[in-house]
Structures are given as structure tokens and as C-alpha cells.
Design an enzyme around this catalytic site. Structure first.
Site, PDB file in Angstrom:
ATOM      1  N   ARG A   1      85.562  32.080  25.896  1.00 46.55           N
ATOM      2  CA  ARG A   1      86.352  32.658  25.895  1.00 46.55           C
ATOM      3  C   ARG A   1      87.221  33.834  26.551  1.00 46.55           C
ATOM      4  O   ARG A   1      88.197  34.138  26.623  1.00 46.55           O
ATOM      5  CB  ARG A   1      87.483  32.735  24.181  1.00 46.55           C
ATOM      6  CG  ARG A   1      87.260  31.310  23.724  1.00 46.55           C
ATOM      7  CD  ARG A   1      87.672  30.525  22.124  1.00 46.55           C
ATOM      8  NE  ARG A   1      86.121  31.036  22.534  1.00 46.55           N
ATOM      9  CZ  ARG A   1      84.953  29.726  22.750  1.00 46.55           C
ATOM     10  NH1 ARG A   1      85.997  28.682  22.784  1.00 46.55           N
ATOM     11  NH2 ARG A   1      84.283  29.398  22.645  1.00 46.55           N
ATOM     12  N   THR A   2      86.289  34.877  26.042  1.00 49.34           N
ATOM     13  CA  THR A   2      87.016  35.712  26.020  1.00 49.34           C
ATOM     14  C   THR A   2      87.151  36.368  27.413  1.00 49.34           C
ATOM     15  O   THR A   2      87.671  36.976  28.281  1.00 49.34           O
ATOM     16  CB  THR A   2      86.340  37.257  25.429  1.00 49.34           C
ATOM     17  OG1 THR A   2      85.895  36.743  24.267  1.00 49.34           O
ATOM     18  CG2 THR A   2      86.821  38.908  25.207  1.00 49.34           C
TER      19      THR A   2
ATOM     20  N   LYS B   1      68.018  46.363  36.230  1.00 48.24           N
ATOM     21  CA  LYS B   1      66.889  47.216  37.709  1.00 48.24           C
ATOM     22  C   LYS B   1      67.260  48.626  37.151  1.00 48.24           C
ATOM     23  O   LYS B   1      66.643  49.367  38.061  1.00 48.24           O
ATOM     24  CB  LYS B   1      67.953  47.194  38.990  1.00 48.24           C
ATOM     25  CG  LYS B   1      68.054  46.512  39.727  1.00 48.24           C
ATOM     26  CD  LYS B   1      68.971  46.603  41.555  1.00 48.24           C
ATOM     27  CE  LYS B   1      69.265  45.720  42.310  1.00 48.24           C
ATOM     28  NZ  LYS B   1      69.957  46.073  43.272  1.00 48.24           N
TER      29      LYS B   1
ATOM     30  N   ARG C   1      81.821  43.316  27.282  1.00 43.83           N
ATOM     31  CA  ARG C   1      81.119  43.324  26.796  1.00 43.83           C
ATOM     32  C   ARG C   1      79.661  43.521  26.678  1.00 43.83           C
ATOM     33  O   ARG C   1      78.307  43.430  27.883  1.00 43.83           O
ATOM     34  CB  ARG C   1      81.219  41.564  26.262  1.00 43.83           C
ATOM     35  CG  ARG C   1      80.373  41.215  25.735  1.00 43.83           C
ATOM     36  CD  ARG C   1      80.438  39.323  25.340  1.00 43.83           C
ATOM     37  NE  ARG C   1      81.749  39.201  24.246  1.00 43.83           N
ATOM     38  CZ  ARG C   1      82.444  37.918  23.726  1.00 43.83           C
ATOM     39  NH1 ARG C   1      81.171  37.840  24.314  1.00 43.83           N
ATOM     40  NH2 ARG C   1      84.012  38.234  23.073  1.00 43.83           N
TER      41      ARG C   1
ATOM     42  N   HIS D   1      85.900  43.479  17.846  1.00 44.25           N
ATOM     43  CA  HIS D   1      85.498  42.796  18.358  1.00 44.25           C
ATOM     44  C   HIS D   1      87.928  43.319  18.989  1.00 44.25           C
ATOM     45  O   HIS D   1      88.177  41.876  18.559  1.00 44.25           O
ATOM     46  CB  HIS D   1      84.954  41.340  18.198  1.00 44.25           C
ATOM     47  CG  HIS D   1      85.315  40.564  19.629  1.00 44.25           C
ATOM     48  ND1 HIS D   1      86.634  40.690  20.574  1.00 44.25           N
ATOM     49  CD2 HIS D   1      84.863  39.434  20.105  1.00 44.25           C
ATOM     50  CE1 HIS D   1      85.993  39.640  21.851  1.00 44.25           C
ATOM     51  NE2 HIS D   1      85.578  38.857  20.903  1.00 44.25           N
TER      52      HIS D   1
HETATM   53  C1  NCD Z   1      83.729  35.546  19.116  1.00 37.82           C
HETATM   54  C2  NCD Z   1      82.217  37.102  19.365  1.00 37.82           C
HETATM   55  O1  NCD Z   1      82.265  37.292  20.445  1.00 37.82           O
HETATM   56  O2  NCD Z   1      82.257  37.860  18.714  1.00 37.82           O
HETATM   57  N1  NCD Z   1      83.778  34.579  20.273  1.00 37.82           N
HETATM   58  C3  NCD Z   1      84.861  34.918  20.644  1.00 37.82           C
HETATM   59  O3  NCD Z   1      85.092  35.974  21.161  1.00 37.82           O
HETATM   60  N2  NCD Z   1      85.754  34.444  21.422  1.00 37.82           N
HETATM   61  C4  NCD Z   1      83.043  34.691  17.573  1.00 37.82           C
HETATM   62  C5  NCD Z   1      81.179  34.020  18.387  1.00 37.82           C
HETATM   63  O4  NCD Z   1      80.513  34.517  18.776  1.00 37.82           O
HETATM   64  O5  NCD Z   1      81.069  33.612  16.704  1.00 37.82           O
END
Ligand code: NCD
Length: 305
Positions: free
Chosen positions: A51-52, A80, A101, A129
Site C-alpha cells: 500500500r504505502t 553492497k 521506508r 509511520h
Molecule cells: C503498516 C506498516 O507498514 O506499518 N502497513 C501500511 O503501511 N499500511 C501496517 C503493518 O504492516 O501492519
């Protein structure tokens, strides 16, 4: 130049502006279709995501911009031995904005300090997040028409869940918020979070039974047990199905309670709940695109009349 590391990086007033913009994008997407023409978003993902990453990419494409990046640390030069600081210096030469991320808490912050382009924290370890939180707040504001005077139950992995930590941070600035933390003992909310709530005088309860508190909730925020942050598999297996929200339990909830979930869902919400009008987690994913579009425009300083 501005980055987004933590939801508190924006004031409540700035967030209102961001959410108004996201709602305008929702209602008039055509107005924004070319707003980022010629601009590039880099997605640097050192940890899995559906999703993100895709919602960031969809957001930039909806704005007429383009995207580049990697979705796995093994396919980047991190494998590397390149540092995040060096990678972002290089990415700054290729793109106008970056969503990152990383499994290590604070890595996007290190990147931001060396970057020539805005960096967005797209999740750092068990820490924060912020764009998921913007998504959650926009969903609540759009569907409940307020962000104050709410009783919010957060259920599941409150220890490792970064979406939980970010959301509590953000909601702690609104009036009349009451938290109910629902978790097994092993996955309780960290002390640093409850200390912050104590300092601010924000009421909260910690309970183990979901059924007992369901009737009192305006929002139920369900979360997955964060398998990848466990040190041993046995603990994960013992805890993973601790909560399962099903149709029977939903009978206890108020008719206008909303169920949110950052997704991915594993077993914590039975699929039979998906048809319940109170289940808004897929709508929430759609709001995630609008709010990321609004965020990209804001950080790039692009105004659309
Ligand atoms: C979440 C995350 O990555 O923290 N997912 C997301 O970004 N929608 C929640 C999760 O992974 O449980």
C-alpha cells in the site's frame, strides 16, 4: 525545504489545510492531473510494502509526475554496503522528492539531514509511520466529520505497531480524545507512549478484552501482530490470533462505530466483516492516495487554483 518524519511536524492548522486539499483532490481530481508534470518521486523502500509504496506511486502519477525507485534493499546498493546518507545524496540528483521506508528507526531522519530534496518517512522500524497517520486522520475526519471528542480503541500489536504510535501522537493534540488500548500483556503499548499521555493529562485505559469495551468505541483501530519484529517464532504463533473481530462481536459495537485497519490484514478481522458498512479499511486505503497527493503538492510548494 521541509521533510515529514513525524505527524507532529505539521501543526494542527497545517493538517487542516492538508486535509481540505485532500478532500478537494477527491472531489475534483481533474484539476490536479498535471500539477506535478516534469517532477519525479523516488521511492526508496528497504522493507516490504504494498500500500504505502503503490499509493505513493499512484499519488505522483495522478498528479502527472513520474516515479522511480527500488522496493527491496537487496536490489539497491545497500546490499553492497552503501549508507543511507550516500544513497540520498545520489537520489537527490535524480528526483524532486523521496519517500523512504527503512527497518531501522531514524534512518529516514539521517537521510533527511543529508538530502537536497524533501524526504518523507514512509515507516521506520517500530517507530513512526506519519503518512499512514495522515491517511487515518483524513478517513476519520471525512467519515466522522470531526477529530475531537472521540473514544478510540487500538487493538492488537501496540508494542511494535508503528502506525499505532504515530496515530496516538497525532490524536493527542485534539480535545476530548480518550484512548482504550486493547492488547495481550506481551504486546502492551510502550511506556514512553503512556508517559506522554500522562504528561498531557489524556485519559487512557489498558484492557485485554475487546468485547468488554466494544460498545463504548467511536473508532476501532485494528492491527496485525508484527511478525517481522518478533525475536522468536513461538511467541508470534502464540499471539497472532489473539484477537479476531467477527460478525458476532460486531453486534456489540455501536451502529456508527468505524473500523479502521492500516492493512495488511492477516486473521484479526474475519472477511465476513468486510460487508459491514462500519468496515472502512478499504476506503481508508483510497484516502491514503488523496492525502499523499496533498502531501506531495505541499512539500513541493505547488499551488493549484
Ligand atoms: C503498516 C506498516 O507498514 O506499518 N502497513 C501500511 O503501511 N499500511 C501496517 C503493518 O504492516 O501492519
Amino acid at each position: 525545504m521541509r521533510h515529514l518524519m513525524n505527524p507532529l511536524d505539521f501543526t494542527v492548522e497545517e493538517l487542516e489545510g492538508l486535509f481540505d486539499l485532500a478532500n478537494d483532490i477527491e472531489n475534483h481530481p481533474e484539476k490536479y492531473a498535471h500539477a506535478c508534470a516534469g517532477k519525479k518521486l523516488a521511492t526508496c523502500f528497504y522493507e516490504p510494502s504494498t500500500r504505502t509504496r503503490l499509493s505513493f506511486e499512484a499519488a505522483m502519477l495522478n498528479l502527472g509526475g513520474s516515479v522511480l525507485g527500488f522496493s527491496d534493499a537487496n536490489s539497491s546498493s545497500a546490499s553492497k554496503g552503501e549508507s543511507v546518507a550516500d544513497t540520498i545524496r545520489v537520489v537527490s540528483c535524480y528526483a524532486d522528492i523521496c519517500a523512504m521506508r527503512h527497518p531501522k528507526e531514524g534512518a529516514p531522519m539521517v537521510a533527511a539531514s543529508k538530502s537536497r530534496i524533501p524526504v518523507i518517512n514512509a515507516g521506520d522500524g517500530g517507530h513512526q509511520h506519519p503518512t499512514q497517520t495522515l491517511t487515518d486522520l483524513l478517513t476519520i475526519r471525512s467519515l466522522k466529520h470531526r477529530l475531537n471528542n472521540l473514544t478510540i480503541g487500538l487493538c492488537g500489536d501496540l508494542k511494535f505497531g508503528r502506525t499505532v504510535h504515530s496515530l496516538i501522537n497525532a490524536l493527542s493534540r485534539y480535545e476530548g480524545i480518550r484512548f482504550i488500548f486493547i492488547s495481550p500483556d506481551e504486546l502492551r503499548i510502550p511506556d514512553y507512549v503512556t508517559e506522554m499521555l500522562n504528561e498531557k493529562g489524556i485519559p487512557y485505559e489498558e484492557v485485554m478484552s475487546l468485547e468488554d469495551v466494544l460498545p463504548r468505541l467511536d473508532i476501532l483501530y485494528m492491527t496485525r501482530v508484527q511478525k517481522e519484529r518478533f525475536f522468536n517464532e513461538e511467541d508470534y504463533i502464540r499471539l497472532k490470533d489473539f484477537y479476531i473481530l467477527d460478525r458476532k462481536k460486531m453486534k456489540l459495537a455501536s451502529p456508527d462505530m468505524l473500523i479502521l485497519h492500516p492493512l495488511p490484514r492477516v486473521n484479526e478481522i474475519s472477511v465476513e466483516v468486510d460487508d459491514d458498512p462500519r468496515a472502512v479499511y478499504f476506503k481508508q486505503a483510497q484516502y491514503g492516495v488523496y492525502v499523499r497527493m496533498a502531501l506531495i503538492l505541499t512539500l513541493l510548494g505547488i499551488h493549484v487554483d
